[in-house]
Scaffold this motif. Structure first.
Motif, PDB file in Angstrom:
ATOM      1  N   CYS A   4      12.368  51.696  67.907  1.00  0.00           N
ATOM      2  CA  CYS A   4      11.762  51.442  66.599  1.00  0.00           C
ATOM      3  C   CYS A   4      12.397  52.258  65.468  1.00  0.00           C
ATOM      4  N   THR A   5      13.245  53.216  65.783  1.00  0.00           N
ATOM      5  CA  THR A   5      13.793  54.082  64.730  1.00  0.00           C
ATOM      6  C   THR A   5      14.650  53.332  63.731  1.00  0.00           C
ATOM      7  N   SER A   6      15.197  52.191  64.136  1.00  0.00           N
ATOM      8  CA  SER A   6      16.016  51.409  63.204  1.00  0.00           C
ATOM      9  C   SER A   6      15.223  50.304  62.520  1.00  0.00           C
ATOM     10  N   GLU A   7      13.920  50.247  62.755  1.00  0.00           N
ATOM     11  CA  GLU A   7      13.057  49.218  62.176  1.00  0.00           C
ATOM     12  C   GLU A   7      12.230  49.806  61.032  1.00  0.00           C
ATOM     13  N   ASP A   8      11.754  48.924  60.163  1.00  0.00           N
ATOM     14  CA  ASP A   8      10.843  49.317  59.094  1.00  0.00           C
ATOM     15  C   ASP A   8       9.511  49.727  59.735  1.00  0.00           C
ATOM     16  N   PRO A   9       9.000  50.910  59.463  1.00  0.00           N
ATOM     17  CA  PRO A   9       7.736  51.352  60.068  1.00  0.00           C
ATOM     18  C   PRO A   9       6.562  50.414  59.791  1.00  0.00           C
ATOM     19  N   GLU A  10       6.612  49.703  58.679  1.00  0.00           N
ATOM     20  CA  GLU A  10       5.532  48.764  58.351  1.00  0.00           C
ATOM     21  C   GLU A  10       5.404  47.658  59.387  1.00  0.00           C
ATOM     22  N   LEU A  11       6.488  47.353  60.088  1.00  0.00           N
ATOM     23  CA  LEU A  11       6.465  46.324  61.127  1.00  0.00           C
ATOM     24  C   LEU A  11       5.400  46.636  62.169  1.00  0.00           C
ATOM     25  N   PHE A  12       5.190  47.898  62.457  1.00  0.00           N
ATOM     26  CA  PHE A  12       4.280  48.309  63.523  1.00  0.00           C
ATOM     27  C   PHE A  12       2.843  48.530  63.053  1.00  0.00           C
ATOM     28  N   PHE A  13       2.584  48.179  61.805  1.00  0.00           N
ATOM     29  CA  PHE A  13       1.223  48.266  61.255  1.00  0.00           C
ATOM     30  C   PHE A  13       0.874  46.956  60.550  1.00  0.00           C
ATOM     31  N   PRO A  14       0.862  45.856  61.322  1.00  0.00           N
ATOM     32  CA  PRO A  14       0.612  44.542  60.722  1.00  0.00           C
ATOM     33  C   PRO A  14      -0.871  44.314  60.444  1.00  0.00           C
ATOM     34  N   LEU A  15      -1.119  43.338  59.593  1.00  0.00           N
ATOM     35  CA  LEU A  15      -2.490  42.871  59.409  1.00  0.00           C
ATOM     36  C   LEU A  15      -2.893  42.131  60.674  1.00  0.00           C
ATOM     37  N   PRO A  16      -4.185  42.078  60.995  1.00  0.00           N
ATOM     38  CA  PRO A  16      -4.618  41.458  62.260  1.00  0.00           C
ATOM     39  C   PRO A  16      -4.177  40.001  62.435  1.00  0.00           C
ATOM     40  N   HIS A  17      -4.028  39.273  61.372  1.00  0.00           N
ATOM     41  CA  HIS A  17      -3.686  37.851  61.491  1.00  0.00           C
ATOM     42  C   HIS A  17      -2.183  37.584  61.406  1.00  0.00           C
ATOM     43  N   ALA A  18      -1.369  38.590  61.322  1.00  0.00           N
ATOM     44  CA  ALA A  18       0.080  38.445  61.159  1.00  0.00           C
ATOM     45  C   ALA A  18       0.760  38.310  62.526  1.00  0.00           C
ATOM     46  N   ARG A  19       0.511  37.210  63.199  1.00  0.00           N
ATOM     47  CA  ARG A  19       1.014  37.013  64.561  1.00  0.00           C
ATOM     48  C   ARG A  19       2.535  37.100  64.685  1.00  0.00           C
ATOM     49  N   PRO A  20       3.328  36.516  63.777  1.00  0.00           N
ATOM     50  CA  PRO A  20       4.784  36.649  63.923  1.00  0.00           C
ATOM     51  C   PRO A  20       5.246  38.113  63.844  1.00  0.00           C
ATOM     52  N   GLN A  21       4.618  38.886  62.972  1.00  0.00           N
ATOM     53  CA  GLN A  21       4.964  40.294  62.844  1.00  0.00           C
ATOM     54  C   GLN A  21       4.575  41.057  64.110  1.00  0.00           C
ATOM     55  N   ILE A  22       3.435  40.739  64.663  1.00  0.00           N
ATOM     56  CA  ILE A  22       2.980  41.386  65.894  1.00  0.00           C
ATOM     57  C   ILE A  22       3.928  41.054  67.044  1.00  0.00           C
ATOM     58  N   ARG A  23       4.328  39.782  67.154  1.00  0.00           N
ATOM     59  CA  ARG A  23       5.270  39.386  68.206  1.00  0.00           C
ATOM     60  C   ARG A  23       6.603  40.114  68.052  1.00  0.00           C
ATOM     61  N   HIS A  24       7.067  40.232  66.809  1.00  0.00           N
ATOM     62  CA  HIS A  24       8.340  40.921  66.571  1.00  0.00           C
ATOM     63  C   HIS A  24       8.243  42.395  66.962  1.00  0.00           C
ATOM     64  N   ALA A  25       7.166  43.049  66.577  1.00  0.00           N
ATOM     65  CA  ALA A  25       6.979  44.464  66.917  1.00  0.00           C
ATOM     66  C   ALA A  25       6.911  44.647  68.432  1.00  0.00           C
ATOM     67  N   LYS A  26       6.194  43.759  69.121  1.00  0.00           N
ATOM     68  CA  LYS A  26       6.099  43.859  70.574  1.00  0.00           C
ATOM     69  C   LYS A  26       7.448  43.615  71.238  1.00  0.00           C
ATOM     70  N   ALA A  27       8.263  42.750  70.660  1.00  0.00           N
ATOM     71  CA  ALA A  27       9.597  42.501  71.210  1.00  0.00           C
ATOM     72  C   ALA A  27      10.468  43.746  71.084  1.00  0.00           C
ATOM     73  N   VAL A  28      10.346  44.454  69.970  1.00  0.00           N
ATOM     74  CA  VAL A  28      11.082  45.711  69.802  1.00  0.00           C
ATOM     75  C   VAL A  28      10.623  46.712  70.863  1.00  0.00           C
ATOM     76  N   CYS A  29       9.320  46.805  71.070  1.00  0.00           N
ATOM     77  CA  CYS A  29       8.784  47.732  72.067  1.00  0.00           C
ATOM     78  C   CYS A  29       9.219  47.357  73.478  1.00  0.00           C
TER      79      CYS A  29
END
Length: 97
Positions: A4-29
């Motif tokens: 995650c160090t090369s990602e925007d930290p906001e990616l890992f604090f999505p709004l509850p309904h932001a499913r694409p952002q959540i999927r992207h963050a989980k893929a990074v993890c």
């Protein structure tokens, strides 16, 4: 070493309904070599927001409810952290024949 160090930290604090952002963050993890350490840190410090170790806050609360001992928790986390659902793909139930 964290992915995650090369990602925007906001990616890992999505709004509850932001499913694409959540999927992207989980893929990074899912590709991260220290995801279990990250998850243990979040659980140990009671972090109740954001995605840590591939788990949302709600998923982490479920882990705490379903695991009673540290040994059980570690086995469960190791199995769950390597599953396909961490990468944002839902796990399918086994087919019955």
């Amino acid at each position: 070493m964290a992915a995650c160090t090369s990602e925007d930290p906001e990616l890992f604090f999505p709004l509850p309904h932001a499913r694409p952002q959540i999927r992207h963050a989980k893929a990074v993890c899912a590709a991260c070599p220290v995801r279990l350490n990250c998850l243990h840190l979040a659980l140990g410090h009671g972090l109740d927001h954001g995605i840590f170790g591939g788990f949302t806050a709600e998923e982490r609360r479920g882990l705490v409810r379903h695991t009673s001992s540290a040994g059980t928790a570690n086995k469960y986390l190791a199995a769950r952290a390597t599953s396909s659902c961490v990468a944002g793909r839902p796990r399918r139930p086994p087919r019955r024949r």
